[in-house]
Design an enzyme around this catalytic site. Structure first.
Site, PDB file in Angstrom:
ATOM      1  N   ARG A   1    -119.877  -0.440 -13.808  1.00 30.10           N
ATOM      2  CA  ARG A   1    -118.694  -0.021 -13.034  1.00 30.10           C
ATOM      3  C   ARG A   1    -117.431  -0.126 -13.864  1.00 30.10           C
ATOM      4  O   ARG A   1    -116.601   0.786 -13.861  1.00 30.10           O
ATOM      5  CB  ARG A   1    -118.559  -0.851 -11.748  1.00 30.10           C
ATOM      6  CG  ARG A   1    -119.620  -0.535 -10.708  1.00 30.10           C
ATOM      7  CD  ARG A   1    -119.520  -1.468  -9.507  1.00 30.10           C
ATOM      8  NE  ARG A   1    -119.789  -2.824  -9.948  1.00 30.10           N
ATOM      9  CZ  ARG A   1    -119.133  -3.900  -9.542  1.00 30.10           C
ATOM     10  NH1 ARG A   1    -118.154  -3.818  -8.670  1.00 30.10           N
ATOM     11  NH2 ARG A   1    -119.442  -5.096  -9.990  1.00 30.10           N
TER      12      ARG A   1
ATOM     13  N   ASN B   1    -121.045  -0.497  -6.433  1.00 34.50           N
ATOM     14  CA  ASN B   1    -122.455  -0.860  -6.306  1.00 34.50           C
ATOM     15  C   ASN B   1    -122.928  -0.509  -4.908  1.00 34.50           C
ATOM     16  O   ASN B   1    -122.153  -0.544  -3.950  1.00 34.50           O
ATOM     17  CB  ASN B   1    -122.664  -2.357  -6.529  1.00 34.50           C
ATOM     18  CG  ASN B   1    -122.644  -2.747  -7.986  1.00 34.50           C
ATOM     19  OD1 ASN B   1    -122.730  -1.909  -8.869  1.00 34.50           O
ATOM     20  ND2 ASN B   1    -122.508  -4.034  -8.238  1.00 34.50           N
TER      21      ASN B   1
END
Length: 122
Positions: free
Chosen positions: A49, A67
Site C-alpha cells: 500500500r 487492504n
C-alpha cells in the site's frame, strides 16, 4: 503477524526512500480514466500500500489503496492511462511483492479528486 512499531517505521522509511529514488521515464500523454484494481498474491504485510501510494503520488495519480479482509489489496486509481499502466508495471517489478493476479475494471471518473489518499488499513 504484526511487526513491532520500530520495525514497521524502519520498513516504511526504507520503502519511501527507495520509491523516491526511482527514475520515472518520460511517459507519453494519454486519456484520463479511473480503474478499480484488486491485487491477489503476496500483497499484504510487504509494504504494497505504501509503495502504491508513494509512486501514485509521484506520477500525479489520484485515488486510494486499502487492504481487504480476503488478503487482497484494492485500489482505485485515476489519471492518465499510461501512468496507471506504469504504476502497475512498477509494482510487478518490486521483488518483495508477488502479484499473482489483478482484476481490473474501468469505473466512472470522480470529478475534482485532487490527491491520492494516504493508504488505508482494513
Amino acid at each position: 503477524m504484526k511487526l513491532p512499531k520500530w520495525l514497521q517505521e524502519a520498513r516504511e522509511s526504507y520503502i519511501v526512500r527507495q520509491t523516491r529514488k526511482v527514475k520515472i521515464p518520460k511517459i507519453e500523454k494519454s486519456s484520463i480514466l479511473r480503474k478499480r484494481l484488486i491485487f491477489s498474491g503476496k500483497v499484504q504485510n510487504v509494504g504494497f500500500r505504501l509503495e502504491t501510494y508513494e509512486m501514485g503520488r509521484r506520477l500525479g495519480l489520484t485515488g486510494f489503496v486499502k487492504n481487504r479482509e480476503d488478503k487482497k489489496v484494492e485500489a482505485e486509481i485515476q489519471g492518465e492511462e499510461k501512468k496507471i499502466d506504469y504504476l502497475i508495471s512498477y509494482l510487478k517489478s518490486v521483488k518483495r511483492i508477488e502479484i499473482e493476479k489483478i482484476d481490473m475494471k474501468e469505473i466512472p471518473i470522480i470529478k475534482d479528486e485532487e490527491e491520492f489518499e494516504p493508504y488505508k488499513n482494513k
